[in-house]
Design a protein around this motif. Structure first.
Motif, PDB file in Angstrom:
ATOM      1  N   UNK A   1       0.832  -1.201   0.000  1.00 29.19           N
ATOM      2  CA  UNK A   1       0.000   0.000   0.000  1.00 29.19           C
ATOM      3  C   UNK A   1       0.869   1.255   0.000  1.00 29.19           C
ATOM      4  N   UNK A   2       1.996   1.206   0.694  1.00 33.67           N
ATOM      5  CA  UNK A   2       2.927   2.334   0.731  1.00 33.67           C
ATOM      6  C   UNK A   2       3.390   2.707  -0.674  1.00 33.67           C
ATOM      7  N   UNK A   3       3.750   1.714  -1.466  1.00 38.70           N
ATOM      8  CA  UNK A   3       4.254   2.003  -2.805  1.00 38.70           C
ATOM      9  C   UNK A   3       3.158   2.553  -3.712  1.00 38.70           C
ATOM     10  N   UNK A   4       1.947   2.024  -3.610  1.00 39.36           N
ATOM     11  CA  UNK A   4       0.850   2.531  -4.432  1.00 39.36           C
ATOM     12  C   UNK A   4       0.459   3.951  -4.025  1.00 39.36           C
ATOM     13  N   UNK A   5       0.449   4.222  -2.745  1.00 35.71           N
ATOM     14  CA  UNK A   5       0.162   5.590  -2.279  1.00 35.71           C
ATOM     15  C   UNK A   5       1.261   6.545  -2.730  1.00 35.71           C
ATOM     16  N   UNK A   6       2.512   6.094  -2.699  1.00 36.17           N
ATOM     17  CA  UNK A   6       3.628   6.920  -3.147  1.00 36.17           C
ATOM     18  C   UNK A   6       3.548   7.244  -4.627  1.00 36.17           C
ATOM     19  N   UNK A   7       3.196   6.255  -5.436  1.00 34.01           N
ATOM     20  CA  UNK A   7       3.040   6.499  -6.874  1.00 34.01           C
ATOM     21  C   UNK A   7       1.895   7.478  -7.113  1.00 34.01           C
ATOM     22  N   UNK A   8       0.807   7.316  -6.367  1.00 35.81           N
ATOM     23  CA  UNK A   8      -0.323   8.237  -6.486  1.00 35.81           C
ATOM     24  C   UNK A   8       0.083   9.662  -6.110  1.00 35.81           C
ATOM     25  N   UNK A   9       0.867   9.810  -5.057  1.00 36.64           N
ATOM     26  CA  UNK A   9       1.344  11.131  -4.644  1.00 36.64           C
ATOM     27  C   UNK A   9       2.202  11.747  -5.749  1.00 36.64           C
ATOM     28  N   UNK A  10       3.096  10.974  -6.330  1.00 36.14           N
ATOM     29  CA  UNK A  10       3.952  11.496  -7.411  1.00 36.14           C
ATOM     30  C   UNK A  10       3.121  11.896  -8.627  1.00 36.14           C
ATOM     31  N   UNK A  11       2.119  11.101  -8.981  1.00 36.62           N
ATOM     32  CA  UNK A  11       1.260  11.432 -10.113  1.00 36.62           C
ATOM     33  C   UNK A  11       0.476  12.707  -9.837  1.00 36.62           C
ATOM     34  N   UNK A  12      -0.107  12.806  -8.641  1.00 34.78           N
ATOM     35  CA  UNK A  12      -0.879  13.993  -8.297  1.00 34.78           C
ATOM     36  C   UNK A  12       0.017  15.232  -8.215  1.00 34.78           C
ATOM     37  N   UNK A  13       1.244  15.060  -7.724  1.00 31.67           N
ATOM     38  CA  UNK A  13       2.191  16.172  -7.675  1.00 31.67           C
ATOM     39  C   UNK A  13       2.479  16.689  -9.069  1.00 31.67           C
ATOM     40  N   UNK A  14       2.679  15.771 -10.018  1.00 26.44           N
ATOM     41  CA  UNK A  14       2.960  16.163 -11.396  1.00 26.44           C
ATOM     42  C   UNK A  14       1.731  16.793 -12.044  1.00 26.44           C
ATOM     43  N   UNK A  15       0.558  16.200 -11.828  1.00 28.73           N
ATOM     44  CA  UNK A  15      -0.675  16.699 -12.446  1.00 28.73           C
ATOM     45  C   UNK A  15      -1.025  18.088 -11.921  1.00 28.73           C
ATOM     46  N   UNK A  16      -0.846  18.340 -10.638  1.00 31.33           N
ATOM     47  CA  UNK A  16      -1.178  19.662 -10.105  1.00 31.33           C
ATOM     48  C   UNK A  16      -0.296  20.739 -10.715  1.00 31.33           C
ATOM     49  N   UNK A  17       0.884  20.399 -11.119  1.00 27.14           N
ATOM     50  CA  UNK A  17       1.740  21.376 -11.800  1.00 27.14           C
ATOM     51  C   UNK A  17       1.263  21.654 -13.223  1.00 27.14           C
ATOM     52  N   UNK A  18       0.631  20.672 -13.836  1.00 25.75           N
ATOM     53  CA  UNK A  18       0.119  20.839 -15.199  1.00 25.75           C
ATOM     54  C   UNK A  18      -1.175  21.633 -15.214  1.00 25.75           C
ATOM     55  N   UNK A  19      -1.945  21.552 -14.130  1.00 31.76           N
ATOM     56  CA  UNK A  19      -3.234  22.229 -14.063  1.00 31.76           C
ATOM     57  C   UNK A  19      -3.049  23.722 -13.838  1.00 31.76           C
ATOM     58  N   UNK A  20      -2.050  24.107 -13.072  1.00 34.66           N
ATOM     59  CA  UNK A  20      -1.841  25.529 -12.765  1.00 34.66           C
ATOM     60  C   UNK A  20      -1.495  26.234 -13.979  1.00 34.66           C
TER      61      UNK A  20
END
Length: 140
Positions: A121-140
């Motif tokens: 679960x740690x690794x899946x949550x970490x991948x999700x955090x990295x994806x969301x971090x990248x996506x939030x930069x694209x949305x701004x």
């Protein structure tokens, strides 16, 4: 309502809060480095210590630098908006690059050792955090 607006316009205690946050952030980075150095054998890109790169990069990138990027607009509120935006963006880029190095270190370590990737679960949550971090930069 007026007192809240006045408080936001003149943040007298803000320098103390920022200094405390920086001190706390640097303490967390130092404690993570000390933990890796004293109890986990240190860090290295090659060999058994490659896995230890991951927690240090995650703390530096996703906690310390990202927190600093968020504070930029409050700390430099009297600077030119363009300068503030550039600094904000650079801190986010550095945070993402350092976090990406941490993720690559784990995947490379697992590949070299023959371990499965994304098994917890740690690794899946970490991948999700990295994806969301990248996506939030694209949305701004």
């Amino acid at each position: 309502m007026e007192s809240r607006a006045g408080l936001a316009a003149t943040p007298g205690a803000l320098p103390y809060y920022v200094a405390f946050s920086q001190l706390l952030g640097l303490t967390v980075v130092a404690m993570t480095g000390a933990w890796l150095g004293l109890y986990r054998g240190g860090i290295a890109w090659e060999g058994a210590l490659q896995f230890n790169v991951h927690p240090l990069c995650m703390v530096i990138g996703l906690i310390f630098l990202q927190g600093d990027a968020l504070l930029v607009y409050r700390v430099f509120r009297n600077e030119a908006k363009r300068t503030t935006k550039v600094l904000h963006g650079l801190l986010h880029v550095f945070a993402f690059i350092i976090a990406l190095v941490g993720v690559v270190a784990v995947f490379d370590y697992h590949r070299k050792k023959g371990y499965a990737d994304l098994y917890s679960l740690h690794s899946w949550c970490g991948i999700l955090v990295c994806i969301l971090f990248f996506v939030q930069g694209q949305v701004q």
